[in-house]
Design a protein around this motif. Structure first.
Motif, PDB file in Angstrom:
ATOM      1  N   ASP A   1      -1.040  11.141  -5.069  1.00 35.12           N
ATOM      2  CA  ASP A   1      -0.133  10.895  -6.193  1.00 35.12           C
ATOM      3  C   ASP A   1      -0.833   9.948  -7.177  1.00 35.12           C
ATOM      4  O   ASP A   1      -1.442   8.960  -6.758  1.00 35.12           O
ATOM      5  N   PRO A   2      -0.763  10.213  -8.479  1.00 33.70           N
ATOM      6  CA  PRO A   2      -1.434   9.354  -9.465  1.00 33.70           C
ATOM      7  C   PRO A   2      -1.015   7.882  -9.379  1.00 33.70           C
ATOM      8  O   PRO A   2      -1.813   6.998  -9.658  1.00 33.70           O
ATOM      9  N   ARG A   3       0.218   7.639  -8.955  1.00 37.86           N
ATOM     10  CA  ARG A   3       0.664   6.244  -8.817  1.00 37.86           C
ATOM     11  C   ARG A   3      -0.011   5.561  -7.635  1.00 37.86           C
ATOM     12  O   ARG A   3      -0.334   4.373  -7.697  1.00 37.86           O
ATOM     13  N   SER A   4      -0.251   6.293  -6.573  1.00 39.90           N
ATOM     14  CA  SER A   4      -1.003   5.734  -5.444  1.00 39.90           C
ATOM     15  C   SER A   4      -2.440   5.436  -5.864  1.00 39.90           C
ATOM     16  O   SER A   4      -2.999   4.389  -5.518  1.00 39.90           O
ATOM     17  N   ILE A   5      -3.026   6.363  -6.598  1.00 41.50           N
ATOM     18  CA  ILE A   5      -4.393   6.153  -7.091  1.00 41.50           C
ATOM     19  C   ILE A   5      -4.437   4.910  -7.958  1.00 41.50           C
ATOM     20  O   ILE A   5      -5.339   4.070  -7.819  1.00 41.50           O
ATOM     21  N   ARG A   6      -3.464   4.763  -8.844  1.00 41.60           N
ATOM     22  CA  ARG A   6      -3.445   3.611  -9.754  1.00 41.60           C
ATOM     23  C   ARG A   6      -3.349   2.284  -9.015  1.00 41.60           C
ATOM     24  O   ARG A   6      -4.138   1.375  -9.270  1.00 41.60           O
ATOM     25  N   VAL A   7      -2.393   2.156  -8.083  1.00 42.49           N
ATOM     26  CA  VAL A   7      -2.261   0.866  -7.390  1.00 42.49           C
ATOM     27  C   VAL A   7      -3.449   0.616  -6.471  1.00 42.49           C
ATOM     28  O   VAL A   7      -3.868  -0.536  -6.293  1.00 42.49           O
ATOM     29  N   ALA A   8      -4.021   1.684  -5.913  1.00 47.03           N
ATOM     30  CA  ALA A   8      -5.225   1.517  -5.093  1.00 47.03           C
ATOM     31  C   ALA A   8      -6.365   0.965  -5.941  1.00 47.03           C
ATOM     32  O   ALA A   8      -7.023  -0.010  -5.554  1.00 47.03           O
ATOM     33  N   GLU A   9      -6.588   1.560  -7.100  1.00 46.00           N
ATOM     34  CA  GLU A   9      -7.677   1.111  -7.965  1.00 46.00           C
ATOM     35  C   GLU A   9      -7.442  -0.298  -8.492  1.00 46.00           C
ATOM     36  O   GLU A   9      -8.391  -1.072  -8.605  1.00 46.00           O
ATOM     37  N   GLU A  10      -6.197  -0.641  -8.797  1.00 52.92           N
ATOM     38  CA  GLU A  10      -5.883  -2.008  -9.237  1.00 52.92           C
ATOM     39  C   GLU A  10      -6.299  -3.036  -8.180  1.00 52.92           C
ATOM     40  O   GLU A  10      -6.679  -4.153  -8.510  1.00 52.92           O
ATOM     41  N   ALA A  11      -6.221  -2.633  -6.901  1.00 53.61           N
ATOM     42  CA  ALA A  11      -6.545  -3.540  -5.800  1.00 53.61           C
ATOM     43  C   ALA A  11      -7.972  -3.360  -5.274  1.00 53.61           C
ATOM     44  O   ALA A  11      -8.370  -4.026  -4.317  1.00 53.61           O
ATOM     45  N   GLY A  12      -8.733  -2.443  -5.876  1.00 53.90           N
ATOM     46  CA  GLY A  12     -10.124  -2.267  -5.485  1.00 53.90           C
ATOM     47  C   GLY A  12     -10.376  -1.233  -4.400  1.00 53.90           C
ATOM     48  O   GLY A  12     -11.440  -1.235  -3.775  1.00 53.90           O
ATOM     49  N   TYR A  13      -9.433  -0.338  -4.175  1.00 52.69           N
ATOM     50  CA  TYR A  13      -9.603   0.733  -3.187  1.00 52.69           C
ATOM     51  C   TYR A  13      -9.769   2.063  -3.918  1.00 52.69           C
ATOM     52  O   TYR A  13      -9.285   2.230  -5.027  1.00 52.69           O
ATOM     53  N   SER A  14     -10.404   3.016  -3.259  1.00 53.94           N
ATOM     54  CA  SER A  14     -10.641   4.312  -3.881  1.00 53.94           C
ATOM     55  C   SER A  14      -9.805   5.405  -3.214  1.00 53.94           C
ATOM     56  O   SER A  14      -9.824   5.545  -1.992  1.00 53.94           O
ATOM     57  N   LEU A  15      -9.111   6.169  -4.042  1.00 58.98           N
ATOM     58  CA  LEU A  15      -8.337   7.320  -3.553  1.00 58.98           C
ATOM     59  C   LEU A  15      -8.672   8.597  -4.317  1.00 58.98           C
ATOM     60  O   LEU A  15      -8.075   9.637  -4.078  1.00 58.98           O
TER      61      LEU A  15
END
Length: 168
Positions: free
Chosen positions: A51-65
């Motif tokens: 989900d794009p929202r999961s990708i966004r919060v992951a990237e905000e925290a430094g994780y890759s999805l």
């Protein structure tokens, strides 16, 4: 010793891929060699990305999805993984229904297996119909839960057998 963990939610687009991304990075940072994967009990999104929202919060925290591709639970997952950790009670029930009798003790709730405060509800809520803050809450639970798994893994504890969900 746990050397592989499968994280499971309903569609494999929100919760389980986010938890898996956190686990991959934090296990590596902790020097733990644990194979990590995620899947869904449902097959609606197979082959799609997170989900794009999961990708966004992951990237905000430094994780890759970005490379995540949805997959559905497969029968051989029960033999491939040392621990199979569900995000909520509904997915836990489905996992237990499909798991071989001798594997049921390796299936539990993620937050139970993490050994978090027993007064905290042991489920990771589905943020799909919620706003971005709900996805950030899932990320926070993922980080807390993975940190709990790291503590238990370093102690050499079984992740599923000692959890509260074994009695459910």
């Amino acid at each position: 010793m746990t050397s592989s963990i499968l994280f499971v939610c309903l569609g494999n687009i929100c919760r389980s891929p986010l938890v898996a991304a956190v686990a991959r990075q934090r296990f590596a940072d902790a020097g733990l060699s644990v194979a990590v994967d995620s899947c869904g009990t449902g097959g609606w999104h197979v082959g799609q990305g997170a989900d794009p929202r999961s990708i966004r919060v992951a990237e905000e925290a430094g994780y890759s999805l970005r490379d995540h591709r949805v997959r559905q639970l497969a029968a051989d997952d029960f033999s491939r993984f040392d621990a199979i950790l569900a995000m909520d009670d509904d997915n836990l029930a489905l996992l237990r229904e499909h798991s071989p009798v001798d594997d049921k003790d390796r299936v539990s709730l993620f937050l139970d297996a993490a050994g978090l405060d027993p007064y905290v509800p042991p489920i990771v809520p589905d943020p799909y119909y919620e706003d971005l803050d709900a996805f950030r809450h899932v990320l926070k639970l993922a980080e807390q839960g993975v940190d709990g798994l790291i503590v238990r893994l370093r102690r050499g504890e079984s992740l599923a057998a000692a959890s509260r969900s074994a009695a459910r």
